[in-house]
Design an enzyme around this catalytic site. Structure first.
Site, short mmCIF file in Angstrom:
data_model
loop_
_atom_site.label_atom_id
_atom_site.label_comp_id
_atom_site.label_asym_id
_atom_site.label_seq_id
_atom_site.Cartn_x
_atom_site.Cartn_y
_atom_site.Cartn_z
N THR A 15 -1.60 71.58 29.46
CA THR A 15 -1.94 70.32 28.22
C THR A 15 -0.79 70.56 27.35
O THR A 15 -0.66 69.69 26.50
CB THR A 15 -3.26 70.82 27.67
N TYR A 28 -6.18 62.85 29.45
CA TYR A 28 -4.65 62.96 29.57
C TYR A 28 -4.60 63.68 30.95
O TYR A 28 -5.36 64.07 31.75
CB TYR A 28 -4.29 63.87 28.52
N THR A 94 -4.12 76.37 29.55
CA THR A 94 -5.05 77.37 28.99
C THR A 94 -6.37 77.66 29.94
O THR A 94 -6.84 78.82 29.81
CB THR A 94 -5.63 77.09 27.66
N ASP A 95 -6.50 77.06 30.98
CA ASP A 95 -7.59 77.29 31.93
C ASP A 95 -7.71 78.64 32.45
O ASP A 95 -8.59 79.38 32.62
CB ASP A 95 -7.62 76.31 33.05
N LYS A 167 -10.52 82.46 27.53
CA LYS A 167 -10.97 81.17 27.22
C LYS A 167 -12.34 81.06 26.93
O LYS A 167 -13.22 81.26 27.85
CB LYS A 167 -10.39 80.25 28.03
N GLU A 288 -28.12 100.51 36.96
CA GLU A 288 -29.48 100.12 37.86
C GLU A 288 -29.10 100.11 39.16
O GLU A 288 -30.02 100.11 40.05
CB GLU A 288 -30.14 98.79 37.32
N1 ASP Z 1 -6.68 72.00 32.28
C1 ASP Z 1 -5.49 72.38 31.54
C2 ASP Z 1 -4.80 73.49 32.22
O1 ASP Z 1 -5.38 74.62 32.13
C3 ASP Z 1 -6.18 72.81 30.17
C4 ASP Z 1 -5.28 73.42 29.42
O2 ASP Z 1 -4.11 73.54 29.48
O3 ASP Z 1 -5.59 73.70 27.99
O4 ASP Z 1 -3.86 73.09 32.49
#
Ligand code: ASP
Length: 331
Positions: A15, A28, A94-95, A167, A288
């Site tokens: 992103t 996007y 970020t994924d 995340k 457990e």
């Molecule tokens: N789907 C995007 C990615 O991981 C989300 C992001 O960058 O925040 O590339």
């Protein structure tokens, strides 16, 4: 010679390089802007460091692969070994940034800062968070005090350790968190402050290496739930998994029929690691479930996705069950 530190920036998409037809629209496409455009958008980076940029790939990090991790590891090893390079920044979606960071944390042999960053809002958005995240990431990568702290993840003014970062929210700019363990530090408009270093082994103190490795073994994650049976575990074995990580309920638990399937998988030589679907806490041995009896490894506080990274690296070597369990406690 320039007095400024030299930071190499490797771009992978995400992103932070995303573009949308509208500054206020939620939809996007990731990875549209090149490394050149990302660096040009923040001319202030030149105050912090001399920069060089490289486009490794241009994907949404949901498409991250073991092959790209291996390529990143090789580039970081090469750059880290060069006298003229002081630090490395990797831009990422970020994924899966937490997995990429942890993979590099375990395999790269350098004490120079390696800092991942990303963004939650595309570059074309109102109040895009990418430019300041990139500025702060370069500041940390250029900072001698960031050396020896392993791979770091910088976003939203926070410096996270690769092992602890997750995340935690689908949309907010404060999505990256280090629950349970806390931050390595903060960075405010290019000024880093550190509170602590990582506690577990990493980089130079880690035994993992991907030198000469061309492909990573298959490791699947199976998510536990009420009314679970063993079918997905059996399917993972049929698909050729050499390791299975259980995202168990509670303290790494699973139903009796799923337990039967996981026990059969372990008996067939698949390394089975018990983690939890919960966001915090430890999965310890023999609580457990009797791991000694079933031949399982306990993930302690590694999330399923981080346990998967450690497991696939462990599977590159030959380890007894006891050694594997030790690796999960040390790294
Ligand atoms: N789907 C995007 C990615 O991981 C989300 C992001 O960058 O925040 O590339």
């Amino acid at each position: 010679m320039s007095a400024r530190p030299h930071v190499a920036v490797l771009a992978t998409g995400g992103t932070i390089a995303g573009a949308s037809p509208s500054a206020t629209g939620a939809s996007y496409t990731s990875g549209r802007l090149s490394i050149g455009a990302l660096l040009e958008a923040v001319p202030e980076l030149g105050e912090l460091a001399e920069l060089s940029g490289e486009q490794i790939t241009a994907i949404g990090s949901q498409d991250m692969t073991g092959a790209i991790w291996l390529e990143l590891a090789r580039r970081v090893a090469d750059l880290g070994g060069r006298d003229e390079i002081d630090g490395i920044v990797i831009t990422s979606g970020t994924d899966t940034i937490e997995e990429t960071a942890f993979f590099l944390h375990l395999v790269v042999d350098t004490s120079k800062p390696v800092v991942l960053t990303g963004a939650m809002r595309p570059a074309s958005s109102l109040s895009a968070d990418g430019p300041l995240n990139l500025y702060n990431a370069v500041a940390v990568a250029a900072d001698r005090d960031a050396r020896g702290k392993g791979v770091l993840v910088v976003a939203n003014d926070k410096i996270h350790g690769a092992r602890s970062v997750v995340k935690a929210n689908t949309t907010v700019v404060d999505t990256l968190q280090s629950p349970g363990r806390g931050l390595i530090g903060t960075v405010h408009f290019g000024e880093p402050r550190y509170f602590r270093g990582p506690v577990h082994g990493h980089t130079l103190a880690s035994p993992f290496s991907v030198d000469g490795v061309e492909a990573l073994p298959r490791v699947d994650i199976v998510f536990a739930h009420a009314d679970m049976d063993g079918k997905l575990i059996e399917a993972a074995v049929v698909a050729g998994a050499r390791g299975i990580v259980l995202a168990g309920v509670g303290s790494g638990n699973l139903s009796s029929s799923a337990l039967e399937a996981l026990t059969a998988a372990a008996a067939a030589g698949v390394t089975c690691v018990r983690s939890t679907r919960l966001p915090t806490g430890f999965v310890a041995r023999n609580v457990e479930i009797n791991d000694d009896e079933h031949g399982f490894v306990a993930a302690y506080d590694l999330s399923p996705q981080k346990a998967r990274v450690l497991l696939l690296l462990s599977l590159l070597g030959a380890h007894s069950g006891t050694e594997l369990q030790e690796l999960f406690q040390r790294f």
